[in-house]
Scaffold this motif. Structure first.
Motif, mmCIF file in Angstrom:
data_model
loop_
_atom_site.group_PDB
_atom_site.id
_atom_site.type_symbol
_atom_site.label_atom_id
_atom_site.label_comp_id
_atom_site.label_asym_id
_atom_site.label_seq_id
_atom_site.Cartn_x
_atom_site.Cartn_y
_atom_site.Cartn_z
ATOM 1 N N GLU A 12 -52.071 27.400 -123.844
ATOM 2 C CA GLU A 12 -52.530 28.092 -125.049
ATOM 3 C C GLU A 12 -53.644 27.332 -125.760
ATOM 4 O OE1 GLU A 12 -51.478 31.104 -126.210
ATOM 5 O OE2 GLU A 12 -50.282 31.249 -124.376
ATOM 6 N N HIS A 13 -54.168 26.313 -125.072
ATOM 7 C CA HIS A 13 -55.327 25.580 -125.589
ATOM 8 C C HIS A 13 -55.046 24.740 -126.820
ATOM 9 C CE1 HIS A 13 -57.590 27.893 -122.651
ATOM 10 N NE2 HIS A 13 -56.928 28.950 -123.084
ATOM 11 N N TYR A 30 -62.485 24.079 -126.552
ATOM 12 C CA TYR A 30 -62.616 25.373 -125.873
ATOM 13 C C TYR A 30 -62.074 26.484 -126.770
ATOM 14 C CZ TYR A 30 -62.548 28.688 -121.962
ATOM 15 O OH TYR A 30 -62.767 29.753 -121.137
ATOM 16 N N ALA A 31 -60.912 26.245 -127.362
ATOM 17 C CA ALA A 31 -60.287 27.223 -128.258
ATOM 18 C C ALA A 31 -61.129 27.405 -129.519
ATOM 19 C CB ALA A 31 -58.880 26.784 -128.642
ATOM 20 N N ASP A 33 -64.226 26.912 -129.952
ATOM 21 C CA ASP A 33 -65.466 27.608 -129.617
ATOM 22 C C ASP A 33 -65.223 29.102 -129.451
ATOM 23 O OD1 ASP A 33 -67.390 28.249 -126.850
ATOM 24 O OD2 ASP A 33 -68.275 27.567 -128.733
ATOM 25 N N ALA A 34 -64.101 29.454 -128.805
ATOM 26 C CA ALA A 34 -63.770 30.865 -128.580
ATOM 27 C C ALA A 34 -63.413 31.570 -129.883
ATOM 28 C CB ALA A 34 -62.622 30.977 -127.593
ATOM 29 N N LEU A 35 -62.799 30.839 -130.809
ATOM 30 C CA LEU A 35 -62.400 31.437 -132.087
ATOM 31 C C LEU A 35 -63.597 31.764 -132.955
ATOM 32 C CD1 LEU A 35 -59.417 29.118 -133.092
ATOM 33 C CD2 LEU A 35 -59.268 31.580 -132.723
ATOM 34 N N ASP A 67 -53.071 33.750 -134.137
ATOM 35 C CA ASP A 67 -51.860 32.942 -134.283
ATOM 36 C C ASP A 67 -52.110 31.522 -133.803
ATOM 37 O OD1 ASP A 67 -49.857 35.760 -133.428
ATOM 38 O OD2 ASP A 67 -49.890 34.683 -135.345
ATOM 39 N N TYR A 69 -50.039 28.513 -132.183
ATOM 40 C CA TYR A 69 -48.765 28.288 -131.496
ATOM 41 C C TYR A 69 -48.406 26.813 -131.519
ATOM 42 C CZ TYR A 69 -49.481 33.015 -129.914
ATOM 43 O OH TYR A 69 -49.686 34.378 -129.884
ATOM 44 N N LEU A 120 -58.307 24.365 -115.528
ATOM 45 C CA LEU A 120 -57.900 25.664 -116.087
ATOM 46 C C LEU A 120 -59.075 26.366 -116.750
ATOM 47 C CD1 LEU A 120 -55.348 27.500 -116.883
ATOM 48 C CD2 LEU A 120 -55.506 26.348 -119.081
ATOM 49 N N ALA A 122 -62.226 25.771 -116.379
ATOM 50 C CA ALA A 122 -63.426 25.918 -115.548
ATOM 51 C C ALA A 122 -63.419 27.245 -114.804
ATOM 52 C CB ALA A 122 -63.533 24.757 -114.570
ATOM 53 N N GLY A 123 -62.358 28.022 -115.005
ATOM 54 C CA GLY A 123 -62.290 29.322 -114.349
ATOM 55 C C GLY A 123 -61.766 29.236 -112.940
ATOM 56 N N ARG B 31 -56.440 41.686 -136.826
ATOM 57 C CA ARG B 31 -55.916 40.536 -136.090
ATOM 58 C C ARG B 31 -56.282 40.696 -134.632
ATOM 59 N NH1 ARG B 31 -52.190 37.687 -138.766
ATOM 60 N NH2 ARG B 31 -51.851 36.463 -136.895
ATOM 61 N N MET B 36 -57.068 33.277 -123.919
ATOM 62 C CA MET B 36 -58.144 33.063 -122.959
ATOM 63 C C MET B 36 -57.556 33.072 -121.560
ATOM 64 S SD MET B 36 -59.778 30.335 -125.418
ATOM 65 C CE MET B 36 -58.596 30.633 -126.718
ATOM 66 N N TYR B 40 -60.983 36.146 -118.463
ATOM 67 C CA TYR B 40 -61.889 35.646 -119.508
ATOM 68 C C TYR B 40 -62.590 34.393 -119.019
ATOM 69 C CZ TYR B 40 -63.397 33.348 -123.813
ATOM 70 O OH TYR B 40 -64.143 32.703 -124.775
ATOM 71 N N ARG B 41 -61.811 33.473 -118.484
ATOM 72 C CA ARG B 41 -62.374 32.181 -118.047
ATOM 73 C C ARG B 41 -63.339 32.385 -116.879
ATOM 74 N NH1 ARG B 41 -56.829 30.823 -118.561
ATOM 75 N NH2 ARG B 41 -56.649 30.623 -116.323
ATOM 76 N N SER B 42 -62.951 33.280 -115.977
ATOM 77 C CA SER B 42 -63.777 33.522 -114.793
ATOM 78 C C SER B 42 -65.108 34.170 -115.171
ATOM 79 C CB SER B 42 -62.958 34.380 -113.818
ATOM 80 O OG SER B 42 -63.789 35.156 -113.027
ATOM 81 N N SER B 45 -67.439 31.676 -116.788
ATOM 82 C CA SER B 45 -68.092 30.879 -115.734
ATOM 83 C C SER B 45 -69.252 31.637 -115.118
ATOM 84 C CB SER B 45 -67.099 30.586 -114.610
ATOM 85 O OG SER B 45 -66.419 29.427 -114.862
ATOM 86 N N PHE B 65 -61.576 38.774 -125.966
ATOM 87 C CA PHE B 65 -60.447 38.399 -125.115
ATOM 88 C C PHE B 65 -59.844 39.617 -124.439
ATOM 89 C CE2 PHE B 65 -61.078 34.389 -126.810
ATOM 90 C CZ PHE B 65 -61.140 34.465 -128.191
#
Lengths: 124, 309
Positions: A12-13, A30-31, A33-35, A67, A69, A120, A122-123, B31, B36, B40-42, B45, B65
């Motif tokens: 869950e990062h 990573y989280a 940045d995504a948020l 959320d 976690y 994880l 890196a895809g 909300r 991720m 998403y990750r793929s 990349s 997401f």
């Protein structure tokens, strides 16, 4: 930014820095940045019980509310007032000044090391 | 507060004024689950390795997401620097890189790699180019069609200053859907989108419809417009020949952007959807986190089904 090797990570990062039976918890770069830009944080209260894998708070960014976690089960013994006052720390220093809370751990959830977390995200 | 924006240019007076209003807390119904997952990750990349951009990332869309996990993404062509600045938009304003004539090929190949049946494309304004980017927008659609003959393409374009020749060049690539967003209502239009004009944007849609294309537009609510003005804009859009419409909630990208004037309740979005259907749009998606390209393939298919009834 490569993920610090002295920390452990969840799927869950989140990251945790274990120190005896306590663990400091934050979210990864990573989280963050995504948020997007974090503008408000709702952290668990001092003394509250958190449960591994369950939501214990919220991170509100400019685009959404997500959320937060907990990676571990236990009692919250410290909360980062600095992040409460300046939520942008989560984006600017997620592994340092952007730490979120400290738990007296009674149980951990699934954790992985930095190499596994790098793979994880890196895809792979 | 810093006197420069993250991308390095000086703040406009407008941005300084906007910043006097603190960032608003969001209502309970806004909300998303920031999961991720593997897709998403793929996708992240792939986009990075191909040297491409997505509007999903550049505009900070909260649905990223959800959509990316369903392998739906919207490419942003022309780079990540826009030559215009709208007060609701997170995309950087600045001097673009020189035109990348290879980008259409890479977008087409990414669509192929992702196995997309419906590809959504948008881009930045390129007023630095003599054709405003018309070749780029047209060529990207052509390249996708050539490499992916069964894939539908939706192209969300700027206005090319309403120039009929440039617009014709874009229309000739025949995307399945030609989208151009008015975004807001006449009374506040200039304040929000100073580089565009309401009537000119309606005219882009009219020209596209006259060319025989399926047309689509978008409204962003919560920037100061009234409910009545939204209704009027829907009527104006329909009148102009717009067939598909998305109705959305403004989310403020940063403290330098326009404050959020109101949070439109989910019930009101439902009412607006009904109203739009009654006005005669063949496809409507209406909700706080709906966006122009959100579930675009499904909306297109539903509209085509309705059209043929």
């Amino acid at each position: 930014m490569s993920n610090p090797t002295h920390l452990q990570y969840t799927a869950e990062h989140e990251w945790i820095a274990a120190d005896g039976d306590t663990a400091r918890v934050g979210v990864t770069a990573y989280a963050a940045d995504a948020l997007g830009d974090v503008v408000y944080v709702d952290l668990p209260a001092l003394g509250a019980t958190v449960t591994a894998g369950e939501s214990c708070g919220e991170l509100e960014s400019t685009k959404s509310v997500s959320d937060l976690y907990s990676p571990v089960t236990g009692e919250v013994i410290e909360v980062n007032e600095a992040v409460d006052a300046d939520p942008s720390l989560v984006n600017s220093d997620p592994f340092g000044e952007g730490w979120l809370f400290v738990v007296k751990v009674s149980n951990t959830g699934e954790l992985m090391d930095a190499a596994a977390y790098d793979a994880l995200i890196a895809g792979a | 507060m810093t006197a420069v924006v993250p991308e390095g240019r000086k703040l406009l007076r407008l941005e300084v004024r906007n910043a006097e209003t603190p960032i608003e807390r969001k209502p309970s119904w806004i909300r998303t689950k920031a999961t991720m997952g593997p897709e998403y990750r793929s996708l992240k990349s792939l986009v990075k390795s191909e040297g491409l951009h997505t509007v999903c990332e550049e505009a900070g869309c909260p649905n990223i997401f959800e959509c990316w996990e369903d392998k739906e993404a919207t490419f942003l062509i022309g780079g990540d620097q826009c030559t215009r600045r709208c007060d609701f938009c997170q995309i950087d304003t600045g001097k673009p890189q020189p035109l990348d004539r290879d980008e259409p090929r890479r977008v087409a190949e990414s669509v192929q790699t992702m196995g997309l049946k419906y590809a959504t494309i948008t881009g930045v304004a390129r007023d630095d180019l003599p054709d405003g980017g018309a070749w780029l927008y047209a060529e990207t659609v052509r390249a996708i069609h050539e490499l992916n003959p069964d894939t539908g393409v939706e192209n969300l374009v700027p206005d090319f200053n309403g120039d009929p020749d440039l617009l014709a060049e874009v229309f000739e690539s025949r995307p399945e859907v030609l989208a151009h967003n008015v975004e807001t209502v006449p009374r506040i239009f200039k304040r929000i989108r100073p580089a565009f004009r309401y009537d000119r944007s309606l005219d882009v849609l009219t020209q596209a419809r006259a060319f025989g294309l399926v047309t689509k537009s978008n409204l962003i609510l919560g920037m100061g417009e009234t409910r009545e003005e939204v209704s009027q804009a829907l009527r104006d859009l329909h009148q102009a020949g717009c067939e598909l419409v998305t109705i959305t909630q403004y989310l403020r990208p940063s403290v330098r952007h326009h404050p959020v004037e109101r949070w439109v309740k989910p019930e009101e979005f439902v009412e607006l959807a009904t109203e739009a259907e009654e006005i005669g749009f063949s496809g409507v998606l209406s909700g706080p986190l709906v966006r122009s390209s959100y579930r675009a393939g499904r909306l297109y298919r539903r509209a085509m089904e309705l059209r043929s009834q």
